[in-house]
Every structure is written in C-alpha cells, then in structure tokens.
Design a protein around this motif. Structure first.
Motif, PDB file in Angstrom:
ATOM      1  N   GLU A 258       0.829  -1.216   0.000  1.00  0.00           N
ATOM      2  CA  GLU A 258       0.000   0.000   0.000  1.00  0.00           C
ATOM      3  C   GLU A 258       0.859   1.260   0.000  1.00  0.00           C
ATOM      4  O   GLU A 258       0.411   2.313  -0.463  1.00  0.00           O
ATOM      5  CB  GLU A 258      -1.001  -0.011   1.160  1.00  0.00           C
ATOM      6  CG  GLU A 258      -0.458  -0.279   2.532  1.00  0.00           C
ATOM      7  CD  GLU A 258      -0.352   1.004   3.323  1.00  0.00           C
ATOM      8  OE1 GLU A 258      -0.755   2.056   2.798  1.00  0.00           O
ATOM      9  OE2 GLU A 258       0.150   0.950   4.448  1.00  0.00           O
ATOM     10  N   PHE A 261       1.197   1.874  -3.559  1.00  0.00           N
ATOM     11  CA  PHE A 261      -0.049   2.346  -4.151  1.00  0.00           C
ATOM     12  C   PHE A 261      -0.280   3.824  -3.874  1.00  0.00           C
ATOM     13  O   PHE A 261      -0.552   4.608  -4.792  1.00  0.00           O
ATOM     14  CB  PHE A 261      -1.225   1.519  -3.623  1.00  0.00           C
ATOM     15  CG  PHE A 261      -2.526   1.851  -4.294  1.00  0.00           C
ATOM     16  CD1 PHE A 261      -2.798   1.378  -5.557  1.00  0.00           C
ATOM     17  CD2 PHE A 261      -3.463   2.653  -3.668  1.00  0.00           C
ATOM     18  CE1 PHE A 261      -3.988   1.694  -6.202  1.00  0.00           C
ATOM     19  CE2 PHE A 261      -4.658   2.976  -4.288  1.00  0.00           C
ATOM     20  CZ  PHE A 261      -4.925   2.493  -5.568  1.00  0.00           C
ATOM     21  N   TYR A 266      -1.414   5.844  -7.102  1.00  0.00           N
ATOM     22  CA  TYR A 266      -2.673   6.581  -7.005  1.00  0.00           C
ATOM     23  C   TYR A 266      -2.529   8.025  -7.500  1.00  0.00           C
ATOM     24  O   TYR A 266      -3.400   8.527  -8.225  1.00  0.00           O
ATOM     25  CB  TYR A 266      -3.188   6.563  -5.569  1.00  0.00           C
ATOM     26  CG  TYR A 266      -4.589   7.125  -5.434  1.00  0.00           C
ATOM     27  CD1 TYR A 266      -5.638   6.596  -6.177  1.00  0.00           C
ATOM     28  CD2 TYR A 266      -4.857   8.198  -4.587  1.00  0.00           C
ATOM     29  CE1 TYR A 266      -6.925   7.101  -6.079  1.00  0.00           C
ATOM     30  CE2 TYR A 266      -6.138   8.715  -4.476  1.00  0.00           C
ATOM     31  CZ  TYR A 266      -7.164   8.164  -5.221  1.00  0.00           C
ATOM     32  OH  TYR A 266      -8.444   8.689  -5.122  1.00  0.00           O
ATOM     33  N   HIS A 324      -9.064   1.347   4.940  1.00  0.00           N
ATOM     34  CA  HIS A 324      -8.482   1.028   3.636  1.00  0.00           C
ATOM     35  C   HIS A 324      -9.484   0.341   2.721  1.00  0.00           C
ATOM     36  O   HIS A 324      -9.532   0.623   1.516  1.00  0.00           O
ATOM     37  CB  HIS A 324      -7.242   0.160   3.820  1.00  0.00           C
ATOM     38  CG  HIS A 324      -5.982   0.946   3.961  1.00  0.00           C
ATOM     39  ND1 HIS A 324      -4.773   0.396   4.319  1.00  0.00           N
ATOM     40  CD2 HIS A 324      -5.733   2.277   3.786  1.00  0.00           C
ATOM     41  CE1 HIS A 324      -3.848   1.327   4.351  1.00  0.00           C
ATOM     42  NE2 HIS A 324      -4.405   2.482   4.043  1.00  0.00           N
ATOM     43  N   TYR A 325     -10.289  -0.551   3.269  1.00  0.00           N
ATOM     44  CA  TYR A 325     -11.291  -1.211   2.438  1.00  0.00           C
ATOM     45  C   TYR A 325     -12.288  -0.206   1.860  1.00  0.00           C
ATOM     46  O   TYR A 325     -12.699  -0.315   0.692  1.00  0.00           O
ATOM     47  CB  TYR A 325     -12.033  -2.274   3.251  1.00  0.00           C
ATOM     48  CG  TYR A 325     -11.339  -3.616   3.292  1.00  0.00           C
ATOM     49  CD1 TYR A 325     -10.038  -3.773   2.819  1.00  0.00           C
ATOM     50  CD2 TYR A 325     -11.982  -4.746   3.795  1.00  0.00           C
ATOM     51  CE1 TYR A 325      -9.399  -4.993   2.851  1.00  0.00           C
ATOM     52  CE2 TYR A 325     -11.349  -5.987   3.830  1.00  0.00           C
ATOM     53  CZ  TYR A 325     -10.055  -6.096   3.358  1.00  0.00           C
ATOM     54  OH  TYR A 325      -9.429  -7.319   3.381  1.00  0.00           O
ATOM     55  N   PHE A 328     -10.429   1.615  -0.959  1.00  0.00           N
ATOM     56  CA  PHE A 328     -10.267   0.787  -2.167  1.00  0.00           C
ATOM     57  C   PHE A 328     -11.582   0.680  -2.946  1.00  0.00           C
ATOM     58  O   PHE A 328     -11.591   0.719  -4.180  1.00  0.00           O
ATOM     59  CB  PHE A 328      -9.777  -0.612  -1.786  1.00  0.00           C
ATOM     60  CG  PHE A 328      -8.429  -0.626  -1.116  1.00  0.00           C
ATOM     61  CD1 PHE A 328      -7.501   0.378  -1.331  1.00  0.00           C
ATOM     62  CD2 PHE A 328      -8.084  -1.661  -0.251  1.00  0.00           C
ATOM     63  CE1 PHE A 328      -6.261   0.361  -0.715  1.00  0.00           C
ATOM     64  CE2 PHE A 328      -6.853  -1.696   0.369  1.00  0.00           C
ATOM     65  CZ  PHE A 328      -5.943  -0.678   0.141  1.00  0.00           C
ATOM     66  N   PHE A 332     -12.151   2.109  -6.720  1.00  0.00           N
ATOM     67  CA  PHE A 332     -12.638   1.202  -7.767  1.00  0.00           C
ATOM     68  C   PHE A 332     -13.819   1.802  -8.523  1.00  0.00           C
ATOM     69  O   PHE A 332     -13.922   1.678  -9.750  1.00  0.00           O
ATOM     70  CB  PHE A 332     -13.032  -0.128  -7.119  1.00  0.00           C
ATOM     71  CG  PHE A 332     -13.629  -1.126  -8.074  1.00  0.00           C
ATOM     72  CD1 PHE A 332     -12.853  -1.736  -9.041  1.00  0.00           C
ATOM     73  CD2 PHE A 332     -14.983  -1.436  -7.996  1.00  0.00           C
ATOM     74  CE1 PHE A 332     -13.411  -2.664  -9.919  1.00  0.00           C
ATOM     75  CE2 PHE A 332     -15.544  -2.360  -8.867  1.00  0.00           C
ATOM     76  CZ  PHE A 332     -14.758  -2.968  -9.833  1.00  0.00           C
ATOM     77  N   CYS A 363     -10.479   9.749  -0.792  1.00  0.00           N
ATOM     78  CA  CYS A 363      -9.783   8.467  -0.781  1.00  0.00           C
ATOM     79  C   CYS A 363      -8.303   8.648  -0.440  1.00  0.00           C
ATOM     80  O   CYS A 363      -7.713   7.802   0.251  1.00  0.00           O
ATOM     81  CB  CYS A 363      -9.917   7.784  -2.141  1.00  0.00           C
ATOM     82  SG  CYS A 363     -11.588   7.172  -2.492  1.00  0.00           S
ATOM     83  N   GLN A 418      -7.927  -2.488 -11.144  1.00  0.00           N
ATOM     84  CA  GLN A 418      -8.770  -3.425 -10.391  1.00  0.00           C
ATOM     85  C   GLN A 418      -7.966  -4.577  -9.801  1.00  0.00           C
ATOM     86  O   GLN A 418      -8.228  -5.038  -8.680  1.00  0.00           O
ATOM     87  CB  GLN A 418      -9.859  -3.981 -11.306  1.00  0.00           C
ATOM     88  CG  GLN A 418      -9.340  -4.776 -12.500  1.00  0.00           C
ATOM     89  CD  GLN A 418     -10.461  -5.257 -13.410  1.00  0.00           C
ATOM     90  OE1 GLN A 418     -11.614  -4.912 -13.198  1.00  0.00           O
ATOM     91  NE2 GLN A 418     -10.113  -6.030 -14.437  1.00  0.00           N
ATOM     92  N   GLN A 420      -4.703  -4.483  -8.999  1.00  0.00           N
ATOM     93  CA  GLN A 420      -3.878  -3.952  -7.916  1.00  0.00           C
ATOM     94  C   GLN A 420      -4.696  -3.808  -6.634  1.00  0.00           C
ATOM     95  O   GLN A 420      -4.220  -4.112  -5.535  1.00  0.00           O
ATOM     96  CB  GLN A 420      -3.274  -2.604  -8.322  1.00  0.00           C
ATOM     97  CG  GLN A 420      -2.340  -2.688  -9.521  1.00  0.00           C
ATOM     98  CD  GLN A 420      -1.521  -1.429  -9.711  1.00  0.00           C
ATOM     99  OE1 GLN A 420      -1.055  -0.831  -8.758  1.00  0.00           O
ATOM    100  NE2 GLN A 420      -1.339  -1.012 -10.967  1.00  0.00           N
ATOM    101  N   LEU A 421      -5.934  -3.342  -6.762  1.00  0.00           N
ATOM    102  CA  LEU A 421      -6.798  -3.207  -5.591  1.00  0.00           C
ATOM    103  C   LEU A 421      -7.137  -4.569  -4.987  1.00  0.00           C
ATOM    104  O   LEU A 421      -7.192  -4.716  -3.757  1.00  0.00           O
ATOM    105  CB  LEU A 421      -8.081  -2.457  -5.970  1.00  0.00           C
ATOM    106  CG  LEU A 421      -7.923  -0.983  -6.334  1.00  0.00           C
ATOM    107  CD1 LEU A 421      -9.243  -0.416  -6.848  1.00  0.00           C
ATOM    108  CD2 LEU A 421      -7.432  -0.180  -5.130  1.00  0.00           C
TER     109      LEU A 421
END
Length: 454
Positions: A258, A261, A266, A324-325, A328, A332, A363, A418, A420-421
């Motif tokens: 992360e 990311f 990002y 984090h969820y 993500f 998405f 985000c 998608q 990577q997530l």
C-alpha cells in the motif's frame, strides 16, 4: 532538562530531520512518473515505476548488511550519509539521463536500508516500554508532515499547467534538493541519551551502544567493531525465524504494497484522469496533501491511543483495515481502470460513477489515515517485542516491507487498477489477522502493571 526530556527532544529532532528529507523524496516519488512522461528529451527512456522497483529491491537486499554499517559508523553518521544519497537522487532530475537515473536508484536503495535501520535504533534507545508508543506516534506524525508541505508546493507550482516544462521540472527539483540537504544536517543535533538506571524499564540496546550517537572513536577497537558488525548481520538473519517476526511479516508486506499504491500509483492515476479537467496534474499535489493530513492525524491520535488503551494495538489495526477497504472500494468506483498505465495525454475512460475530484481526494485522506494505523502499531510492537535487539529487528522490518514495495512497483507497470486493488484487499486481510496473533502473544508476555503505559 531531565533525561526523559532529552530523549523526547531527540525524537522530535529525528522527526524533523525525516520530515525535511521526505518532504523532498516523497514529493519526488509522487510526481516522478508524471514528470518522466513529459520530458522533452529523446535521450531519456526511464520509468518511474521501474526506478522505484529498483530502489526497493536494492533496499530489501541491503537491509541484511545495514545493521553492520550502523554498528561501524554509528546511527548519526549513518543517517547523514544516507541522506546525501537521497539528495543525489532528487538532484538527478535537474538534468536527467537514463544511466544516472538508474544508478541513483541503486544508491538510494542502499542508503534507505542504512537510514531506516539507524532511525529504528535511535527511536529504540530514546524510548522505554512506557514511551515507545508515544514516541512512535510523534515520529510518524512529524514524518508525515512531509506529504503536506511538499505537495502543497507542487500544487502551487503546477496549478493550471496541463504540461510540465523543463523549466518547471528544474525549479521544483532544485528546491527539493535543498530541502533534503537541510534534513541531513539536522541529524547532527541529536545527542546521546543518558544511560537509564539499572532498575528502570528503559529500552536498552545491546547491539548498538548509545555512545555511537557521538561516534566516539575510543568506544571500541576495530576488531571489536568488526565483531559487532558480524554479530549484527547474524542476528538480523536469525530474526527471520522468530515466531513474532513471521507473524508480523504479512502485515509488514501489506504496508509495502500500500506504500507503493499511495506514494506512486494513485497520484499518477489521478493525474491521468482527463475527466478531472486541465488541473488534473496539479491534483497530484492536493492528493499528496490529503494523504499527509490522514497520516498526521493518525500518527498523533493513534500514538496516544497506543499509550492509553488497555485493549492493545489490535483495535487500531482493525480500524486501519476498515478505512483502507472503504478507500479501495471508492477508488474502484471512481478511477478509470487503465489510469495507472495511461500515457501523458491521460485516459478518457470512466469507471462506475461520474469521476469526482472530491471522492478522489477523500480516498487520498483515507489511504493516509489507514496507513498510519498500520505503521504506528508496527513500529510500536517491534520496538516493544525486540527492544534488546532493535537494529536487526527494524532492518528485517524494512527488508520485508521493501521487497513487497519493489514487487508492487514492478507489477504496477503491467496490472490494471482493479487487479492492484484486489491484491491489496487480500493481503490486507491476511496481514491484519497475523498482526492480531502477534499482539496477543505480546500481551501474554507483558507484565500486568505495564498495560496502562504501552
């Protein structure tokens, strides 16, 4: 000022030194892929993702020898000379060539291993079981101010620019190089802490003596230093096989993925979204600021919670996973699937909702807040569990994290958003589960009288 005050001052100076250095380096990492796409030179053929993969790959390998280097020259000089390598990497962007780009990537990977091992040592020898959580939170919060200041500068410098000119690039990277050098010299203000009384619960460091902060030439002879260096390497290798480190390794690897990311992928994805308008490039800076706000808030709040909560570190890590969820899922829905791989012109594709700048920046904040949940608790549990051998423990921590980051930067060249997530979602769940197990083991070994002070 008493001994405790001097140790706290050392932590604050350490935090400010890292804040200046990483104001430059993290900002560099956040923008370099975008900058590289806009180079007006046919002689340069580098990739920002590839560079970061090299950095973290070399970083991971170098972590096995980093404790030996810190033992030989002391943590203070280790941080200074490593900082110079970071400054050299940033300065390379002023007049970039492919060979200097990748050479600097290798050198900064070596410097990063030594820098973070020395940082862990300084944090440990200036902390006790009672203060390790507080000091980890203070250091993390100060470090993450780097995301705020550097990216604010990027936003102001690039606002309204749909293309980054050579002049824009040189101005930014000259400024970042100077900022990085300021951080290097701040390390010389750190003083050696007074040794704790034998009856106290202060964190001691059997591997790297506190005198090494002064780099005293009379503290040991060369043969003894070589012996310590070899011992440091052996202990770092043995640390891999301990139950505690094996449990923590999955959550450490997650922080590496992360990190890749939020620090590279990002921001690049936001800058590639043409549906965000002509200011999409400057939004990279605002995104970095939002990540920094989340990191700073988390470092301060969760450092205090770590000190005062009777429930240990698990609730903070669980909160980080939930945050984090959420991030993500929103990413998405909001960011085009091909955004991480889009050319300089960007992508016109749309995800599942009408692209929203507000959602994108929210985000960014969530990514920073969740990251601080994991990292403050990992710093705390490693400093507590391996307090007698902090240098090899933090070296192993960075070894695992940097391998994961190198892998993530490598696959970022090829995988759509998608996928990577999805990788982050799966490893985040596994990492949180194994962290809970490690924390339960740490609680079982903790004296009842210490529960309110960890």
């Amino acid at each position: 000022m008493g001994p405790e005050g001097k140790r706290l001052l050392n932590i604050i100076i350490l935090g400010f030194g890292f804040m200046f250095m990483f104001t430059a380096f993290q900002t560099c990492g956040n923008i370099e892929q975008t900058v590289i796409k806009s180079f007006n030179s046919t002689e340069f053929h580098g990739s920002g993702y590839t560079s970061m993969a090299i950095i973290y790959g070399v970083f991971s390998a170098s972590n096995l020898i980093a404790p030996s280097v810190v033992t030989l020259i002391g943590p203070q000089f280790s941080m200074f000379f490593s900082g110079l390598l970071y400054s050299g990497y940033i300065a390379m962007f002023i007049y970039p060539y492919t060979w200097t780009f990748y050479t600097a990537s290798v050198l900064v990977g070596i410097g990063a291993a030594v820098l973070w091992t020395a940082q862990g040592n300084v944090l440990a020898i200036n902390s006790s079981d009672r203060t390790i959580g507080r000091n980890s939170g203070i250091f993390w919060a100060l470090l993450q101010f780097s995301l705020f200041f550097g990216n604010l500068y990027i936003y102001c410098a690039w606002h309204g620019h749909d293309h980054i000119t050579d002049k824009d690039r040189r101005t930014v990277f000259i400024s970042l190089t100077v900022i990085s050098l300021v951080g290097c010299f701040l390390f010389f203000l750190i003083r050696k802490p007074e040794p704790p009384p034998a009856s106290s619960s202060e964190v001691t460091e059997s591997l790297l003596p506190t005198e090494s902060l002064e780099n005293s030439s009379d503290s040991s002879d060369p043969l003894s230093l070589c012996s310590q260096a070899v011992d440091a390497f052996v202990q770092a290798c043995k640390m891999f096989t301990t139950r505690e480190m094996l449990l923590l390794s999955v959550s450490i690897a997650y922080t590496g993925l992360e990190l890749t990311f939020y620090s590279g992928v990002y921001g690049t994805s936001i800058g590639a979204m043409t549906r965000f308008g002509k200011d999409a490039k400057s939004l990279i800076g605002i995104s970095g600021i939002c990540i920094g706000v989340g990191e700073i808030l988390g470092g301060g709040v969760f450092g205090l919670l770590n000190k005062s909560s009777r429930f240990g570190r698990n609730p903070v890590v669980l909160l980080g996973l939930i945050i984090h969820y959420l991030a993500f899922f929103l990413i998405f829905l909001n960011i085009a699937n091909d955004a991480p791989l889009a050319p300089e012109a960007g992508t016109d594709l749309q995800a599942f909702i009408t692209p929203s700048i507000g959602v994108a920046l929210f985000c960014s904040f969530l990514l920073g807040l969740g990251d601080s949940c994991f990292n403050t608790q990992l710093l705390s549990i490693i400093g507590f569990t391996f307090r007698d051998n902090s240098a090899p423990a933090f070296a192993v921590f960075k070894f695992i994290q940097s391998i994961a980051a190198a892998l993530a930067f490598f696959y970022s060249n090829y995988l759509l958003l998608q996928w990577q997530l999805l990788i982050l979602v799966l490893l985040g769940f596994l990492g949180s589960t194994t962290f809970f197990m490690a924390e339960w083991a740490a609680e079982a070994s903790r004296p009842q009288s210490d529960y309110d002070s960890i």
